[in-house]
Design an enzyme around this catalytic site. Structure first.
Site, PDB file in Angstrom:
ATOM      1  N   ASP A 167      65.665  46.343 -30.838  1.00  0.00           N
ATOM      2  CA  ASP A 167      64.309  46.068 -30.114  1.00  0.00           C
ATOM      3  C   ASP A 167      63.743  44.698 -29.942  1.00  0.00           C
ATOM      4  O   ASP A 167      62.544  44.357 -29.625  1.00  0.00           O
ATOM      5  CB  ASP A 167      63.190  46.684 -30.945  1.00  0.00           C
ATOM      6  CG  ASP A 167      62.954  48.185 -30.686  1.00  0.00           C
ATOM      7  OD1 ASP A 167      63.494  48.482 -29.397  1.00  0.00           O
ATOM      8  OD2 ASP A 167      62.419  48.870 -31.442  1.00  0.00           O
ATOM      9  N   LYS A 221      61.171  43.308 -27.397  1.00  0.00           N
ATOM     10  CA  LYS A 221      59.714  43.159 -27.598  1.00  0.00           C
ATOM     11  C   LYS A 221      59.245  42.010 -27.767  1.00  0.00           C
ATOM     12  O   LYS A 221      57.949  41.986 -27.541  1.00  0.00           O
ATOM     13  CB  LYS A 221      59.489  44.349 -28.665  1.00  0.00           C
ATOM     14  CG  LYS A 221      59.937  45.643 -28.441  1.00  0.00           C
ATOM     15  CD  LYS A 221      59.367  46.548 -29.652  1.00  0.00           C
ATOM     16  CE  LYS A 221      59.674  48.075 -29.181  1.00  0.00           C
ATOM     17  NZ  LYS A 221      59.424  49.075 -30.346  1.00  0.00           N
ATOM     18  N   HIS A 248      61.617  46.246 -22.580  1.00  0.00           N
ATOM     19  CA  HIS A 248      62.223  45.373 -23.826  1.00  0.00           C
ATOM     20  C   HIS A 248      63.619  45.627 -23.898  1.00  0.00           C
ATOM     21  O   HIS A 248      64.393  44.818 -24.406  1.00  0.00           O
ATOM     22  CB  HIS A 248      61.505  45.764 -25.006  1.00  0.00           C
ATOM     23  CG  HIS A 248      61.844  47.277 -25.759  1.00  0.00           C
ATOM     24  ND1 HIS A 248      61.399  48.286 -25.126  1.00  0.00           N
ATOM     25  CD2 HIS A 248      62.844  47.570 -26.506  1.00  0.00           C
ATOM     26  CE1 HIS A 248      61.807  49.518 -25.882  1.00  0.00           C
ATOM     27  NE2 HIS A 248      62.757  49.146 -26.849  1.00  0.00           N
ATOM     28  N   HIS A 267      69.757  51.748 -25.450  1.00  0.00           N
ATOM     29  CA  HIS A 267      69.336  52.659 -26.866  1.00  0.00           C
ATOM     30  C   HIS A 267      68.190  53.580 -26.189  1.00  0.00           C
ATOM     31  O   HIS A 267      67.755  54.550 -27.015  1.00  0.00           O
ATOM     32  CB  HIS A 267      68.841  51.817 -27.880  1.00  0.00           C
ATOM     33  CG  HIS A 267      67.573  51.194 -27.996  1.00  0.00           C
ATOM     34  ND1 HIS A 267      67.910  49.839 -27.338  1.00  0.00           N
ATOM     35  CD2 HIS A 267      66.217  51.281 -28.163  1.00  0.00           C
ATOM     36  CE1 HIS A 267      66.435  49.256 -27.477  1.00  0.00           C
ATOM     37  NE2 HIS A 267      65.754  50.393 -27.888  1.00  0.00           N
ATOM     38  N   ASP A 282      67.161  55.862 -33.717  1.00  0.00           N
ATOM     39  CA  ASP A 282      65.762  55.061 -33.609  1.00  0.00           C
ATOM     40  C   ASP A 282      64.767  56.112 -33.361  1.00  0.00           C
ATOM     41  O   ASP A 282      63.689  56.081 -33.817  1.00  0.00           O
ATOM     42  CB  ASP A 282      66.121  54.597 -32.108  1.00  0.00           C
ATOM     43  CG  ASP A 282      64.889  53.653 -31.620  1.00  0.00           C
ATOM     44  OD1 ASP A 282      64.002  53.297 -32.476  1.00  0.00           O
ATOM     45  OD2 ASP A 282      64.988  53.562 -30.549  1.00  0.00           O
TER      46      ASP A 282
END
Ligand SMILES: [Fe+2]
Length: 355
Positions: free
Chosen positions: A201, A204, A229, A254, A283
């Protein structure tokens, strides 16, 4: 400095010994190759001056033994003028020089000095190469450290902006590692998956804080902005992670779905890299079992049911099954946020860097 003089003629030996002792050498003598080897076995010397024609073992055979067994020893061969070809052959075999008989004492002095100079240069060269290898290895290690420091800096920057992500990423990495082990993936791939999961991530960083921390429902535009992101993360990490394409694929893919309705590329089924298919299950499970500003968490049992519901649609069935095999104790789930571990590079990436 010690020197071994090898000649079957005692008179010639004595001439050489007297000359070399005059130059400060401490000499030992041998009348044949066999005797010379026995002397060297007792005590190796830095310099050997040897005749070529001798009974038992001749100078060529002696030279072969010395260059193999005592590579630090300099050998000068003494030849008759008619034996220039043998002398050249000896140079090819590793003799540092030759002196033709009858010789002038000054010539012998000069050849000895030259041979010892050559020996010193060879030794320096050998040491230099050895140090060079050590230095290259140290630099490769430093490059790895710099890589991980760079990646860490990004993770810390994101952590400062969004405290949730670090705990989330660590838990996802743990879920992903357990699932990968349940699937029997090899250790190198597990390392890749852990690295990618910890960084998944990171993009982000490029998402506006207002959207990231919004308590209410997201508008379509805001949702699209948050989903950027994956692309932002892949763009940031791309130049750093050329040697870890599997981890980079996790960052970008992902949020892909098995049915092709995911983002950013709408990849379908096996076109989604395995690493990313695996992390997407971990996730989703962690996202569902965590409290977010805009919704309470689901129970573990409910989250497990959701994984099953979306099996074959969003998630790969074999990966959901492996996840549930790896984490069967619903009472112990969700796992607490693990301690911050140093990031690990996949083995292959490190080897590629060394090469
Ligand atoms: Fe994500």
């Amino acid at each position: 400095m010690r020197c071994l003089v090898v000649d079957d003629e005692p008179r010639l030996r004595r001439v050489l010994v007297r000359l070399l002792e005059g130059e400060g050498f401490r000499c030992v003598e041998a009348g044949s190759g066999v005797e010379a080897l026995a002397q060297l076995e007792r005590e190796p010397v830095p310099l050997v001056i040897s005749d070529l024609r001798m009974p038992e073992m001749d100078g060529v055979a002696l030279l072969r033994e010395v260059t193999t067994r005592w590579p630090e020893t300099a050998v000068i061969v003494v030849t008759a003028v008619a034996e220039v070809e043998s002398a050249v052959a000896c140079l090819r075999m590793g003799a540092l020089d030759y002196v033709a008989k009858p010789f002038h004492l000054d010539e012998v002095r000069a050849r000895v000095a030259q041979a010892l100079d050559k020996r010193r240069l060879l030794q320096e060269n050998r040491n230099y190469q050895q140090h060079l290898e050590e230095r290259v290895e140290a630099q490769a290690r430093r490059i790895e450290e710099l890589f991980l420091e760079g990646v860490h800096a990004l993770v810390y920057a994101l952590e400062a902006k969004d405290g949730y992500t670090r705990g989330h990423s660590m838990r996802v990495a743990n879920y992903a590692a357990g699932t990968a082990a349940a699937l029997g993936l090899d250790a190198e791939l597990v390392d890749t998956i852990i690295l990618g999961a910890e960084l998944h991530d990171v993009g982000k960083i490029g998402v506006s804080e207002g959207v990231l921390h919004k308590a209410g429902k997201l508008t379509d535009d805001e949702y699209r902005h948050i989903m950027e992101h994956t692309v932002i993360g892949a763009r940031i990490l791309g130049p750093l992670m050329r040697d870890a394409p599997g981890a980079l694929a996790i960052v970008r893919s992902h949020h892909e779905r098995l049915d092709g309705k995911g983002s950013p590329d709408g990849l379908k089924g096996a076109a989604i890299p395995l690493e990313a298919r695996l992390v997407s299950v971990a996730d989703a499970f962690d996202a569902m079992t965590s409290v977010r500003p805009y919704r309470p968490s689901l129970s573990v049992a409910h989250a497990m049911d959701e994984l099953k519901v979306w099996k074959g649609v969003q998630f790969e069935p074999a990966i959901v099954d492996a996840f549930q095999r790896a984490f069967p104790e619903t009472a112990a789930l969700p796992i607490p946020t693990p301690q911050l571990q140093p990031l690990r590079l996949p083995v292959r990436a490190m080897e590629a860097r060394r090469a």
